[in-house]
Structures are given as structure tokens and as C-alpha cells.
Motif scaffolding. Structure first.
Motif, PDB file in Angstrom:
ATOM      1  N   GLN A 268     -41.912 -23.624   2.859  1.00 43.56           N
ATOM      2  CA  GLN A 268     -41.700 -22.780   1.682  1.00 43.56           C
ATOM      3  C   GLN A 268     -41.042 -21.460   2.086  1.00 43.56           C
ATOM      4  O   GLN A 268     -41.392 -20.402   1.585  1.00 43.56           O
ATOM      5  CB  GLN A 268     -43.026 -22.520   0.960  1.00 43.56           C
ATOM      6  N   THR A 269     -40.056 -21.543   2.977  1.00 44.48           N
ATOM      7  CA  THR A 269     -39.379 -20.342   3.439  1.00 44.48           C
ATOM      8  C   THR A 269     -38.056 -20.162   2.704  1.00 44.48           C
ATOM      9  O   THR A 269     -37.399 -21.133   2.337  1.00 44.48           O
ATOM     10  CB  THR A 269     -39.155 -20.395   4.967  1.00 44.48           C
ATOM     11  N   SER A 270     -37.686 -18.913   2.485  1.00 37.47           N
ATOM     12  CA  SER A 270     -36.409 -18.591   1.866  1.00 37.47           C
ATOM     13  C   SER A 270     -35.408 -18.373   2.995  1.00 37.47           C
ATOM     14  O   SER A 270     -35.525 -17.429   3.769  1.00 37.47           O
ATOM     15  CB  SER A 270     -36.547 -17.319   1.025  1.00 37.47           C
ATOM     16  N   CYS A 271     -34.436 -19.265   3.090  1.00 37.19           N
ATOM     17  CA  CYS A 271     -33.452 -19.221   4.172  1.00 37.19           C
ATOM     18  C   CYS A 271     -32.121 -19.734   3.647  1.00 37.19           C
ATOM     19  O   CYS A 271     -32.079 -20.742   2.938  1.00 37.19           O
ATOM     20  CB  CYS A 271     -33.948 -20.078   5.336  1.00 37.19           C
TER      21      CYS A 271
ATOM     22  N   TYR B 224     -30.292 -18.635   1.349  1.00 38.62           N
ATOM     23  CA  TYR B 224     -30.292 -18.576  -0.104  1.00 38.62           C
ATOM     24  C   TYR B 224     -30.818 -19.857  -0.732  1.00 38.62           C
ATOM     25  O   TYR B 224     -30.321 -20.337  -1.745  1.00 38.62           O
ATOM     26  CB  TYR B 224     -28.896 -18.213  -0.626  1.00 38.62           C
TER      27      TYR B 224
ATOM     28  N   VAL C  73     -34.851 -22.230  -0.900  1.00 33.92           N
ATOM     29  CA  VAL C  73     -36.230 -22.431  -0.471  1.00 33.92           C
ATOM     30  C   VAL C  73     -36.268 -23.760   0.277  1.00 33.92           C
ATOM     31  O   VAL C  73     -35.789 -24.779  -0.235  1.00 33.92           O
ATOM     32  CB  VAL C  73     -37.205 -22.453  -1.667  1.00 33.92           C
TER      33      VAL C  73
ATOM     34  N   GLU D 282     -35.219 -25.666  -3.350  1.00 36.22           N
ATOM     35  CA  GLU D 282     -34.571 -24.920  -4.425  1.00 36.22           C
ATOM     36  C   GLU D 282     -33.343 -24.269  -3.827  1.00 36.22           C
ATOM     37  O   GLU D 282     -33.433 -23.603  -2.796  1.00 36.22           O
ATOM     38  CB  GLU D 282     -35.525 -23.861  -4.982  1.00 36.22           C
TER      39      GLU D 282
ATOM     40  N   LEU E 239     -30.237 -19.509  -4.428  1.00 37.97           N
ATOM     41  CA  LEU E 239     -30.983 -18.308  -4.781  1.00 37.97           C
ATOM     42  C   LEU E 239     -30.022 -17.125  -4.833  1.00 37.97           C
ATOM     43  O   LEU E 239     -28.969 -17.131  -4.198  1.00 37.97           O
ATOM     44  CB  LEU E 239     -32.084 -18.039  -3.752  1.00 37.97           C
TER      45      LEU E 239
ATOM     46  N   THR F 228     -32.121 -12.184  -2.880  1.00 40.06           N
ATOM     47  CA  THR F 228     -33.349 -12.804  -2.404  1.00 40.06           C
ATOM     48  C   THR F 228     -33.491 -12.562  -0.911  1.00 40.06           C
ATOM     49  O   THR F 228     -32.557 -12.810  -0.148  1.00 40.06           O
ATOM     50  CB  THR F 228     -33.339 -14.323  -2.686  1.00 40.06           C
TER      51      THR F 228
ATOM     52  N   CYS G 248     -34.289 -13.000   2.939  1.00 39.60           N
ATOM     53  CA  CYS G 248     -34.304 -14.123   3.876  1.00 39.60           C
ATOM     54  C   CYS G 248     -35.573 -14.007   4.712  1.00 39.60           C
ATOM     55  O   CYS G 248     -35.841 -12.976   5.307  1.00 39.60           O
ATOM     56  CB  CYS G 248     -33.075 -14.080   4.776  1.00 39.60           C
ATOM     57  N   GLU G 249     -36.358 -15.066   4.748  1.00 40.76           N
ATOM     58  CA  GLU G 249     -37.622 -15.073   5.480  1.00 40.76           C
ATOM     59  C   GLU G 249     -37.553 -15.906   6.752  1.00 40.76           C
ATOM     60  O   GLU G 249     -38.579 -16.144   7.367  1.00 40.76           O
ATOM     61  CB  GLU G 249     -38.731 -15.658   4.602  1.00 40.76           C
TER      62      GLU G 249
ATOM     63  N   CYS H  17     -29.638 -13.971   8.840  1.00 42.75           N
ATOM     64  CA  CYS H  17     -30.300 -14.973   8.014  1.00 42.75           C
ATOM     65  C   CYS H  17     -29.954 -16.359   8.544  1.00 42.75           C
ATOM     66  O   CYS H  17     -28.817 -16.618   8.938  1.00 42.75           O
ATOM     67  CB  CYS H  17     -29.844 -14.845   6.566  1.00 42.75           C
TER      68      CYS H  17
END
Length: 177
Positions: free
Chosen positions: A107-110, A112, A114, A135, A138, A142, A144-145, A165
Motif C-alpha cells: 500500500q505504498t505510493s510510488c 504516482y 498505489v 491505483e 495519482l 501526492t 512518494c513513499e 521517487c
């Protein structure tokens, strides 16, 4: 713009068999052991300073070329996109069963998007991920995690080198993950 459409319209249709990726490695024998586990297959050709893996899924002509190298170069990372989180977890289990050290980013945002993903690192430091996009597209705003969901365990100098990122971040790696 018009010249681009003319070029596309007149270009012959080429039926590509598979992509080819060749990487330099410090030690072919050591790398063969890693890539046997990564791909789950034996190399199709081994010669002095060279090995080829004829990967069917995903279609890839992957070769190892032994060379004196001191750094990883400009390569960021490599990856295999799969259809589901279940496929990510099944690949992670296969890698783990083969003795590869894995780390998760769920569930990481990478990039742009998920994503759920698992990472491994080859003997030369090349990072591989298997991932699913949950997803996409993004907003650019948003955050970047990538790599932020687990604690860093490498020296600060290494941690600071992975700042863009989608670059794999050095994190805690566990054979039990």
C-alpha cells in the motif's frame, strides 16, 4: 505532430519476441545462483564470464556479463509487474524459499500509483521488485513513499543516495518477511 503520425502509419509492424536485458556483474557464478532463484529457472547458456536466462514469463532474454565494475552505474532498479497482490506474495514466497532476502512495501505510493511490492537485491546491488499497481495516475502532488514504510538500517550515506521517487531505498531486509 503530423510527421510523427506519418512515421507511425508507414512503419512496418514488427513482432517482437521478447525484451533483452544485459547487465554487468562482478562474478558470474555468484550471480547465476541469485538469478536461478529470482527467475525460478536454470540458465539456458553458461560460458566463461557469461550466462543467459531465457525467461518465458515475463518474456525476457536476460544475460549476465562478467566485468570489472566498481559501481552500479545509472540503473535505478528492475521490476516485474504482476496482476495481483496474491501474485506479489506468491513470488515473495518463492524467492524466500530459494533463500533470497526480501522486503515488502505494501500500500505504498510510488511512481504516482498505489502499489504492493516486494524487493530483492542481487549480488552486485541491483534491486529487483515484483509489484502490482492498485491505483494509478495519482496527482503529482501526492507524496512518494517509496521505502518510507519501513525503518532504514543502512548507513546514512547510503540512505541519502536513494532520494528520487521510485528508487529502492535501503531498508531492513529479512528472510522472514
Amino acid at each position: 505532430m503530423e510527421s510523427k503520425s506519418k512515421l507511425t502509419a508507414s512503419a512496418p509492424v514488427v513482432s517482437a519476441l521478447k525484451a533483452h536485458l544485459a547487465i554487468k556483474v562482478r562474478n558470474v557464478e555468484q550471480s547465476i545462483e541469485f538469478y536461478r532463484q529470482l527467475f525460478g529457472i536454470e540458465p539456458s547458456k553458461v560460458r566463461t564470464g557469461y550466462a543467459k536466462f531465457d525467461v518465458q514469463n515475463p518474456p525476457l532474454n536476460f544475460t549476465l556479463n562478467e566485468a570489472a565494475i566498481n559501481t552500479r552505474g545509472a540503473l535505478s532498479h528492475l521490476g516485474i509487474q504482476v496482476r495481483s497482490t496474491e501474485d506479489v506474495l506468491a513470488t515473495k514466497q518463492r524467492w524466500h524459499d530459494g533463500g533470497l532476502l526480501t522486503r515488502d512495501e505494501m500500500q505504498t505510493s510510488c511512481c504516482y500509483a498505489v502499489q504492493d511490492k516486494t524487493w530483492v537485491r542481487d549480488p552486485d546491488g541491483n534491486e529487483w521488485e515484483v509489484f502490482v499497481v492498485l491505483e494509478d495516475n495519482l496527482a503529482e502532488t501526492t507524496a512518494c513513499e517509496c521505502g518510507d514504510k519501513v525503518a532504514a538500517t543502512k548507513p546514512q550515506a547510503i540512505a541519502e543516495s536513494a532520494t528520487s521517487c521510485c528508487a529502492p531505498r535501503p531498508v531492513g531486509i529479512s528472510a522472514n518477511s
